[in-house]
Design a protein around this motif. Structure first.
Motif, PDB file in Angstrom:
ATOM      1  N   GLY A 132     -30.599  59.180  13.110  1.00 59.87           N
ATOM      2  CA  GLY A 132     -31.574  59.281  14.193  1.00 59.87           C
ATOM      3  C   GLY A 132     -32.163  60.670  14.325  1.00 59.87           C
ATOM      4  N   GLY A 133     -31.459  61.671  13.925  1.00 58.97           N
ATOM      5  CA  GLY A 133     -31.915  63.059  13.893  1.00 58.97           C
ATOM      6  C   GLY A 133     -31.049  63.798  12.885  1.00 58.97           C
ATOM      7  N   ILE A 134     -31.607  64.179  11.771  1.00 54.51           N
ATOM      8  CA  ILE A 134     -30.822  64.768  10.685  1.00 54.51           C
ATOM      9  C   ILE A 134     -30.073  66.021  11.133  1.00 54.51           C
ATOM     10  CG2 ILE A 134     -32.797  66.011   9.705  1.00 54.51           C
ATOM     11  CD1 ILE A 134     -29.945  64.526   7.668  1.00 54.51           C
ATOM     12  N   PRO A 158     -35.925  65.817   4.422  1.00 51.39           N
ATOM     13  CA  PRO A 158     -35.016  65.606   5.556  1.00 51.39           C
ATOM     14  C   PRO A 158     -33.771  64.789   5.222  1.00 51.39           C
ATOM     15  CG  PRO A 158     -36.836  64.076   5.718  1.00 51.39           C
ATOM     16  CD  PRO A 158     -37.095  64.918   4.492  1.00 51.39           C
ATOM     17  N   TRP A 159     -32.929  65.322   4.347  1.00 52.64           N
ATOM     18  CA  TRP A 159     -31.665  64.657   4.023  1.00 52.64           C
ATOM     19  C   TRP A 159     -30.623  65.696   3.625  1.00 52.64           C
ATOM     20  CZ3 TRP A 159     -30.033  65.312  -1.014  1.00 52.64           C
ATOM     21  CH2 TRP A 159     -31.015  65.548  -1.978  1.00 52.64           C
ATOM     22  N   ILE A 176     -34.446  59.223   9.853  1.00 49.12           N
ATOM     23  CA  ILE A 176     -35.120  57.942  10.071  1.00 49.12           C
ATOM     24  C   ILE A 176     -36.643  58.070   9.979  1.00 49.12           C
ATOM     25  CG2 ILE A 176     -35.232  58.146  12.588  1.00 49.12           C
ATOM     26  CD1 ILE A 176     -34.297  54.918  10.714  1.00 49.12           C
ATOM     27  N   SER A 177     -37.169  59.274  10.162  1.00 51.61           N
ATOM     28  CA  SER A 177     -38.624  59.481  10.142  1.00 51.61           C
ATOM     29  C   SER A 177     -39.249  59.122   8.799  1.00 51.61           C
ATOM     30  CB  SER A 177     -38.967  60.929  10.493  1.00 51.61           C
ATOM     31  OG  SER A 177     -38.474  61.811   9.480  1.00 51.61           O
ATOM     32  N   ILE A 178     -38.466  59.129   7.716  1.00 51.83           N
ATOM     33  CA  ILE A 178     -39.054  58.800   6.416  1.00 51.83           C
ATOM     34  C   ILE A 178     -38.760  57.358   5.973  1.00 51.83           C
ATOM     35  CG2 ILE A 178     -39.112  61.203   5.679  1.00 51.83           C
ATOM     36  CD1 ILE A 178     -36.756  60.527   3.777  1.00 51.83           C
ATOM     37  N   GLN A 179     -38.181  56.554   6.866  1.00 53.14           N
ATOM     38  CA  GLN A 179     -37.917  55.163   6.510  1.00 53.14           C
ATOM     39  C   GLN A 179     -39.189  54.383   6.161  1.00 53.14           C
ATOM     40  OE1 GLN A 179     -36.332  51.369   8.788  1.00 53.14           O
ATOM     41  NE2 GLN A 179     -34.678  52.846   8.502  1.00 53.14           N
TER      42      GLN A 179
END
Length: 198
Positions: A132-134, A158-159, A176-179
Motif C-alpha cells: 500500500g505504501g512502499i 518503487p520496489w 501498488i501505484s504501478i499495478q
C-alpha cells in the motif's frame, strides 16, 4: 497404504485440487490443466486473489530464460508472455511473467553482480507482494528484523527486496501505484489485486 498421487487427486473435488495446486506451487492454470482439474467458472473467485496477505507472484532467477520457459511450459503447461528486456542502473536483464495469475510466475535472467545474479544456478528467489505504501511497508519489515537486501527506489523504481532467512529467499514489496502498468503489460484485463496492509 498410501494412495498414489493420481488416486488421491481423483478423490478430491476440483475446488480442493485447485487450492492444493495453486497455494504452494505458483504454477497457476498450467498445473491445474496438467492435474486434470476443470477450469473454474467465470463467477467463481480464487481465494488467494482476495487475500491482502497473499503474494501476487513467485520469482525465479535463471541463467537461461528460454530454457526455463520451455521446461515449465512443457512440464505443467504454463503459458508465457513475450520476454522483455530491461535495465536497472548498470544492469541489463531479461524478464517474463506467466500469462495468468495471480499467482503469477516470474522468470528473471540477470548478469553477474546484479540483484538477479544466477551464479549458483537457477533458484526460487523471491515472493512478490503489492504494498500500500512502499516506504512504510519496507520500513516496517526492517523494524521486524527483515533487512533490506536490495532497494530499487534510488533507481526510480518503487520496489525493494527484503531478506527472509527462515524461508531462504527474499520478499519483494512493489508499490501498488504501478499495478495498472503491471496488468497492462502482463495481463491486460486482469483483475486488480489487494495490497498488504502495512
Amino acid at each position: 497404504m498410501i494412495p498414489r498421487r493420481e488416486d488421491a487427486m481423483k478423490m478430491m473435488g476440483d475446488y480442493d485440487r485447485r487450492r492444493l495446486l495453486t497455494a504452494g506451487g505458483a504454477l497457476g492454470v498450467g498445473a491445474l490443466v496438467a492435474a486434470g482439474v476443470s477450469a473454474p467458472a467465470q463467477a467463481e473467485s480464487v481465494p488467494c486473489a482476495m487475500n491482502p496477505s497473499a503474494p501476487y507472484h513467485v520469482g525465479y532467477v535463471v541463467p537461461d530464460i528460454e530454457r526455463a520457459m520451455h521446461d515449465l511450459g512443457r512440464a505443467v503447461g504454463v503459458e508465457w508472455n513475450p520476454v522483455r528486456d530491461g535495465r536497472l542502473g548498470d544492469w541489463s536483464y531479461r524478464i517474463v511473467f506467466s500469462r495468468s495469475g495471480p499467482l503469477y510466475t516470474e522468470l528473471i535472467e540477470g548478469p553477474e553482480g546484479s540483484p538477479w545474479d544466477p551464479g549458483e544456478g537457477p533458484r526460487c528467489d523471491h515472493v512478490g507482494f503489492w504494498a500500500g505504501g512502499i516506504d512504510t511497508c519496507s520500513r516496517r519489515l526492517v523494524e521486524k528484523g527483515y533487512p533490506l537486501d536490495f532497494d530499487a527506489r534510488p533507481y526510480g523504481r518503487p520496489w525493494a527486496y527484503h531478506r527472509m532467512p527462515g524461508l531462504g529467499l527474499r520478499i519483494e514489496l512493489v508499490d501498488i501505484s504501478i499495478q495498472p502498468e503491471f496488468l497492462q503489460t502482463w495481463n491486460p484485463g486482469g483483475a486488480t489485486m489487494p495490497p498488504l496492509n502495512c
